[in-house]
Design an enzyme around this catalytic site. Structure first.
Site, PDB file in Angstrom:
ATOM      1  N   THR A  78       0.838  -1.208   0.000  1.00  0.00           N
ATOM      2  CA  THR A  78       0.000   0.000   0.000  1.00  0.00           C
ATOM      3  C   THR A  78       0.871   1.255   0.000  1.00  0.00           C
ATOM      4  OG1 THR A  78      -1.745  -1.189   1.155  1.00  0.00           O
ATOM      5  CG2 THR A  78      -1.808   1.216   1.285  1.00  0.00           C
ATOM      6  N   ASN A 157      -4.805  -9.513  -8.197  1.00  0.00           N
ATOM      7  CA  ASN A 157      -5.047 -10.285  -6.976  1.00  0.00           C
ATOM      8  C   ASN A 157      -6.349 -11.078  -7.021  1.00  0.00           C
ATOM      9  OD1 ASN A 157      -5.702  -7.420  -6.993  1.00  0.00           O
ATOM     10  ND2 ASN A 157      -6.655  -7.723  -5.010  1.00  0.00           N
ATOM     11  N   THR A 243      13.024   5.044  11.080  1.00  0.00           N
ATOM     12  CA  THR A 243      13.938   3.945  11.391  1.00  0.00           C
ATOM     13  C   THR A 243      13.498   2.676  10.658  1.00  0.00           C
ATOM     14  OG1 THR A 243      14.379   4.921  13.527  1.00  0.00           O
ATOM     15  CG2 THR A 243      14.933   2.585  13.293  1.00  0.00           C
ATOM     16  N   CYS A 331      -8.933  -8.272   0.614  1.00  0.00           N
ATOM     17  CA  CYS A 331      -8.899  -6.933   1.199  1.00  0.00           C
ATOM     18  C   CYS A 331     -10.311  -6.380   1.278  1.00  0.00           C
ATOM     19  CB  CYS A 331      -8.046  -6.009   0.340  1.00  0.00           C
ATOM     20  SG  CYS A 331      -6.475  -6.724  -0.069  1.00  0.00           S
TER      21      CYS A 331
HETATM   22  N1  PLP Z   1      -1.501  -4.433  -4.389  1.00  0.00           N
HETATM   23  C1  PLP Z   1      -2.022  -5.651  -4.596  1.00  0.00           C
HETATM   24  C2  PLP Z   1      -2.183  -6.162  -5.990  1.00  0.00           C
HETATM   25  C3  PLP Z   1      -2.438  -6.427  -3.504  1.00  0.00           C
HETATM   26  O1  PLP Z   1      -2.962  -7.639  -3.716  1.00  0.00           O
HETATM   27  C4  PLP Z   1      -2.277  -5.911  -2.201  1.00  0.00           C
HETATM   28  C5  PLP Z   1      -2.734  -6.677  -1.017  1.00  0.00           C
HETATM   29  O2  PLP Z   1      -3.700  -7.391  -1.063  1.00  0.00           O
HETATM   30  C6  PLP Z   1      -1.693  -4.640  -2.046  1.00  0.00           C
HETATM   31  C7  PLP Z   1      -1.317  -3.931  -3.166  1.00  0.00           C
HETATM   32  C8  PLP Z   1      -1.468  -4.047  -0.691  1.00  0.00           C
HETATM   33  O3  PLP Z   1      -0.351  -4.627  -0.080  1.00  0.00           O
HETATM   34  P1  PLP Z   1      -0.109  -4.538   1.509  1.00  0.00           P
HETATM   35  O4  PLP Z   1      -1.090  -5.462   2.123  1.00  0.00           O
HETATM   36  O5  PLP Z   1       1.290  -4.972   1.702  1.00  0.00           O
HETATM   37  O6  PLP Z   1      -0.308  -3.115   1.901  1.00  0.00           O
END
Ligand code: PLP
Length: 383
Positions: A78, A157, A243, A331
């Protein structure tokens, strides 16, 4: 070797997150215990962790064919996506305020675009075909004089489709536009070579490849114009203050290296699991629709829709049987809305609502694939 069968449960939701590789945990432990020095401290303890961070940077750079000074550590996918999009957009705002992304990006990209739109930027959302592929002609048509960045994900995803990033990035560069790819689902699962892909920026997240949660990186080709994401100390060449998460970074490097070394073998095994699963399901449930591109897809990824069924209910019934899978996107799994990705590939609502995603990973077996398929079929026949 990871055991995915905690208390007889089968975990098959590796696109959501993955269990920590034992080798990564081992490598991390000293930095969570005795080697806790701040990498910016000048004395021995600090020098030791500084070296650990730089060694990890080297390993990661090698794994994706980048240079060491092109890897920047972040808190995950993210943050990397947010930084890539808003960092480039804000740096180049005098050149133009137009960005192009695909309509099937993760919300880390889409919601960053929404925030940029609120600040006066314009965003074009490229459509995808029924397999979830962006077409080169759509991209060419959407580039304008004031376009400063194109962001298209390497692998999706929800449906597992892998884009032709090399050709898409070449089009961007023909028009003098920078190219970012969200490779969060791809790194550790398929070979990723930033030079071959020709991308300027690439996002990754450790917990999607058996590294720890809360740790990721952004690859930035040397010379990419970008503002710091947040403000503070001079870590990460003055571009990403704070950090460093030393243990996380060390675990991430161990995990990516493990996957690069074992990729051929695991790709074969994951493909076999996905095929076994799909064959059993399609032989027994002929109405099942498999989503995403058939050939250009992540090896252990299965997305399928059962018309007029409730994916949410199926997920919970499988959970009661000790099986962890997901509906559209993990998500999003608490949202009851139909996913933007399934809408973008043209699934009608009554089909999209009956979608399940099964994603196999390290530690799963073909026997798991058979077990999940048979339990799912039994449920579908019963309800
Ligand atoms: N981008 C994609 C394609 C993802 O599948 C995800 C998480 O599901 C993310 C970004 C976000 O990653 P993170 O969970 O490390 O913030």
């Amino acid at each position: 070797m990871i055991d995915n069968h905690h208390k007889n449960n089968i975990y098959a939701d590796h696109s959501a997150t993955t269990p920590l590789l034992p080798e990564a945990l081992e490598a991390m432990l000293p930095y969570l215990k005795e080697d806790f020095g701040n990498p910016s401290s000048p004395y021995g303890r600090g020098v030791k962790t500084h070296h650990a961070v730089e060694d990890a940077r080297n390993v990661i750079a090698d794994c994706i064919h980048a240079r060491q000074n092109e890897i920047f550590f972040t808190s995950g996918g993210t943050e990397s996506d947010n930084w890539a999009l808003s960092g480039v957009a804000k740096t180049l705002k005098d050149k133009g305020k137009h960005i192009i992304v695909s309509s099937i990006e993760h919300h880390a990209v889409l919601n960053t675009c929404a925030a940029l739109e609120a600040e006066g930027y314009e965003v074009t959302f490229l459509p995808v075909d029924a397999n979830g592929m962006v077409t080169l002609s759509d991209l060419k048509r959407s580039i304008r004089e004031d376009t400063v960045l194109i962001s298209i994900m390497l692998a999706n995803n929800e449906i597992g489709t892998i884009q032709d990033i090399r050709s898409l990035a070449a089009i961007a560069h023909d028009h003098g536009v920078l190219f970012h790819t969200d490779a969060v689902q791809a790194i550790g699962h398929i070979p990723v070579n930033v030079k071959r892909l020709g991308v300027d920026l690439l996002s990754a997240s450790a917990h999607k490849f058996n590294g720890p949660q809360g740790c990721g990186f952004l690859y930035m080709k040397h010379g990419t114009p970008i503002k710091p994401f947040h403000h503070g100390g001079q870590q990460e060449a003055g571009l990403r203050a704070g950090t460093e998460n030393v243990a996380g970074i060390v675990g991430m490097a161990t995990a990516i290296q493990y996957h690069i070394r074992n990729m051929r073998e695991s790709e074969k095994r994951l493909k076999e699991m996905a095929k076994t699963f799909k064959d059993i399901v399609s032989d027994n449930i002929p109405q099942a629709i498999f989503n995403g591109d058939n050939r250009k897809r992540l090896p252990g990824h299965v997305s399928m829709s059962f018309p007029n069924r409730d994916g949410e209910a199926l997920l919970h019934l499988l959970d009661l049987k000790g099986i962890c899978v997901s509906t559209g996107a993990a998500c999003n799994s608490r949202s009851t809305e139909v996913s933007h990705v399934l809408r973008a590939i043209g699934l009608p609502v009554d089909v999209a609502k009956g979608t399940l995603r099964v994603t196999f990973g390290h530690g799963n077996t073909v026997h798991d694939a058979e077990t999940i398929a048979n339990k799912l079929i039994a449920l579908l026949k019963k309800i």
